[in-house]
Write a protein that holds these residues in place. Structure first.
Motif, PDB file in Angstrom:
ATOM      1  N   ASP A   5       0.050  11.789 -13.359  1.00 42.37           N
ATOM      2  CA  ASP A   5      -1.138  12.620 -13.518  1.00 42.37           C
ATOM      3  C   ASP A   5      -2.256  12.168 -12.573  1.00 42.37           C
ATOM      4  N   TYR A   6      -2.359  10.854 -12.355  1.00 46.41           N
ATOM      5  CA  TYR A   6      -3.415  10.302 -11.513  1.00 46.41           C
ATOM      6  C   TYR A   6      -2.827   9.235 -10.580  1.00 46.41           C
ATOM      7  N   ASP A   7      -3.486   9.068  -9.449  1.00 51.57           N
ATOM      8  CA  ASP A   7      -3.138   7.936  -8.590  1.00 51.57           C
ATOM      9  C   ASP A   7      -3.668   6.642  -9.196  1.00 51.57           C
ATOM     10  N   LEU A   8      -4.892   6.712  -9.747  1.00 56.82           N
ATOM     11  CA  LEU A   8      -5.530   5.534 -10.333  1.00 56.82           C
ATOM     12  C   LEU A   8      -6.205   5.929 -11.639  1.00 56.82           C
ATOM     13  N   GLY A 129      -5.426  11.359 -28.778  1.00 57.15           N
ATOM     14  CA  GLY A 129      -4.020  11.018 -28.982  1.00 57.15           C
ATOM     15  C   GLY A 129      -3.153  11.404 -27.800  1.00 57.15           C
ATOM     16  N   LYS A 130      -3.764  11.914 -26.762  1.00 56.90           N
ATOM     17  CA  LYS A 130      -3.031  12.353 -25.582  1.00 56.90           C
ATOM     18  C   LYS A 130      -2.617  11.169 -24.716  1.00 56.90           C
ATOM     19  N   LYS A 131      -1.493  11.302 -24.059  1.00 63.26           N
ATOM     20  CA  LYS A 131      -1.031  10.290 -23.118  1.00 63.26           C
ATOM     21  C   LYS A 131      -1.115  10.850 -21.697  1.00 63.26           C
ATOM     22  N   VAL A 132      -1.606  10.012 -20.777  1.00 66.34           N
ATOM     23  CA  VAL A 132      -1.653  10.391 -19.370  1.00 66.34           C
ATOM     24  C   VAL A 132      -0.997   9.289 -18.559  1.00 66.34           C
ATOM     25  N   THR A 133      -0.524   9.640 -17.376  1.00 64.37           N
ATOM     26  CA  THR A 133       0.181   8.673 -16.543  1.00 64.37           C
ATOM     27  C   THR A 133      -0.576   8.434 -15.237  1.00 64.37           C
ATOM     28  N   ALA A 134      -0.358   7.257 -14.665  1.00 66.85           N
ATOM     29  CA  ALA A 134      -1.008   6.900 -13.405  1.00 66.85           C
ATOM     30  C   ALA A 134      -0.107   5.959 -12.621  1.00 66.85           C
ATOM     31  N   GLU A 135      -0.147   6.113 -11.307  1.00 69.20           N
ATOM     32  CA  GLU A 135       0.624   5.198 -10.466  1.00 69.20           C
ATOM     33  C   GLU A 135       0.107   3.771 -10.617  1.00 69.20           C
ATOM     34  N   ARG A 136      -1.226   3.645 -10.680  1.00 70.70           N
ATOM     35  CA  ARG A 136      -1.838   2.320 -10.874  1.00 70.70           C
ATOM     36  C   ARG A 136      -2.902   2.408 -11.959  1.00 70.70           C
ATOM     37  N   ILE A 137      -3.039   1.310 -12.691  1.00 74.15           N
ATOM     38  CA  ILE A 137      -4.038   1.216 -13.756  1.00 74.15           C
ATOM     39  C   ILE A 137      -4.921   0.014 -13.474  1.00 74.15           C
TER      40      ILE A 137
END
Length: 460
Positions: A5-8, A129-137
């Motif tokens: 979803d996001y790069d960062l 309660g939503k989940k999001v994804t990112a290449e880096r955190i």
């Protein structure tokens, strides 16, 4: 379709997280920031900025008194705590808005929610309660005040609550011996509260040059602070409208407020770091390498949560370096070895580089230059406050290893001096610089006589 979803994804919108997010976005990264309280972090919302405003307020009583020596007649004065707090809050709201606009203008998405780690690339947003994804955190959640486990500790406050007291207390006890403790001691004392500071060790401001520590203690005592070393609280009891503090030696101190400023701990609890394998240190800090990467590839951390050097400008520099390295194609590491810093105690401190003790531990061939004096303003104001300046110099190379100041505008001075020390300036180069007269700062370029311990002076 993009893999994430996001790069960062940045968790925490304090100084380090905001800088990292903005710079990463400027390089074209898709960035989101999650913040559960307010954008700006500890420094802007309940730390450096509001504290400095209170420090300014606390100086006026002394300045009114000193004005007489310069021919001014100051009429009846009064102080209103509620007005100060309200005006301080307006300024914090303004700064909070600026931080939000800066992120939005950079194209960063702001998510008002607590965020925790579900896995190395997934963040759970508590608000929805939503989940999001990112290449880096990037973890940039800072630190939180520490409170010891002792009877009655629920009656104590920390600096977080001190900014929002409804009334200025008549009596205050501040517990601790670092930046926050000495600064709030000066604030309360300057605003007219009977102020006691307790520190469990023999001398507060551990890690600072010993001359600064001793002289600050003397000056604070002269200003009316009840400064007690080797003192700690064993229990707190509320009796009627006051607090009774039983000290470890059996003494009892009565007060209206007891404020703990005994350090801060990394705010990592409940983030889910352990479950994804992020290595933590003994204080709960995230262990990172020179590029702020944790033990898990793709998870980074900057600022106080890493417990490297817990200062706002350091967090900003770490956040910027992270974004430059990961998204800007530059190899940037932060040098933590030379960090100018100020303490807005009363009187103010500024310091950069090695203390005398640290320098001698590395190499006994050290030259010391130092001076103590009353500033020119004090000659007419009648103030007995002393200023102090000290240079720590490598006797073999003539390099200035440390500069330590106490007195008005020491924080402003140390920023400029920090440039010289960072560049590796020598004592000869300090000496070759033409003095600005009449200023206190000219002492830094006119110190010629090496200081010798009293025993050595007698022998000579």
């Amino acid at each position: 379709m993009p893999k994430y979803d996001y790069d960062l994804f940045v968790i925490g919108a304090g100084s380090g997280g905001v800088r990292a997010a903005r710079i990463a976005a400027s390089y074209g990264a898709k960035v989101a920031v999650a913040e559960e309280y307010r954008v700006g972090g500890t420094c802007v919302i309940r730390g450096c900025v509001p504290k400095k405003l209170l420090v300014y307020a606390s100086h006026f009583a002394e300045e009114f008194e000193e004005a007489a020596g310069f021919g001014w007649t100051v009429g009846e004065t009064s102080f209103d705590w509620k007005t100060l707090v309200a005006n301080k809050d307006k300024e914090i709201d303004r700064l909070n808005g600026i931080y939000i606009r800066n992120l939005q203008n950079a194209g960063v998405e702001i998510i008002e929610s607590r965020a925790t780690l579900a896995d190395a690339h997934t963040v759970l947003l508590a608000g929805t309660g939503k989940k999001v994804t990112a290449e880096r955190i990037l973890i940039a959640v800072g630190a939180t005040p520490f409170l010891p486990d002792l009877p009655g500790i629920e009656h104590a406050i920390t600096s977080n609550e001190a900014f929002h007291l409804e009334e200025l207390p008549r009596r205050v006890v501040v517990v601790g011996g670092g930046y926050i403790a000495v600064e709030f001691t000066g604030i309360f004392n300057g605003l007219g509260a009977a102020t006691t500071q307790l520190y469990r060790g023999p001398l507060f401001m551990r890690g600072f040059d010993d001359d600064l520590r001793a002289l600050l203690a003397e000056e604070m005592t002269k200003k009316g602070v009840d400064l007690r070393m080797n003192a700690d609280i064993a229990a707190i009891e509320k009796k009627g409208g006051e607090l009774c503090l039983t000290l470890a030696n059996g003494d009892v101190v009565k007060t209206d407020i007891v404020m703990y400023a005994t350090g801060r701990v990394p705010n990592t609890k409940g983030l889910g770091l352990e479950s994804v394998g992020v290595k933590l240190g003994k204080s709960g800090e995230i262990v990172v390498d020179g590029y702020s990467q944790s033990s898990v590839p793709g998870i980074y951390a900057v600022g106080d949560v890493t417990d490297r050097a817990n200062l706002t400008p350091v967090a900003i520099r770490e956040g910027h370096a992270f974004a430059d390295t990961v998204y800007g194609g530059r190899d940037v590491k932060v040098d933590h070895s030379i960090i100018p810093t100020a303490v807005f105690s009363q009187p103010e401190l500024g310091t950069v580089g090695l203390t005398e003790a640290d320098a001698r531990a590395r190499d006994p061939e050290i030259d010391i230059y130092k001076t103590a004096f009353r500033a020119m303003k004090s000659t007419l104001s009648g103030s007995q406050e002393r200023s102090f300046m000290k240079l720590v110099v490598d006797a073999k190379t003539d390099k200035v290893l440390g500069v330590h100041l106490m007195g008005p505008a020491s924080g402003e001075l140390i920023q400029a001096i920090g440039i010289a020390v960072t560049m590796g300036a020598t004592k000869a180069q300090f000496d070759a610089t033409i003095a600005v007269h009449p200023t206190a700062a000219e002492e830094l370029v006119t110190l010629r006589d090496k200081w010798q311990p009293p025993a050595q002076q007698a022998a000579d």
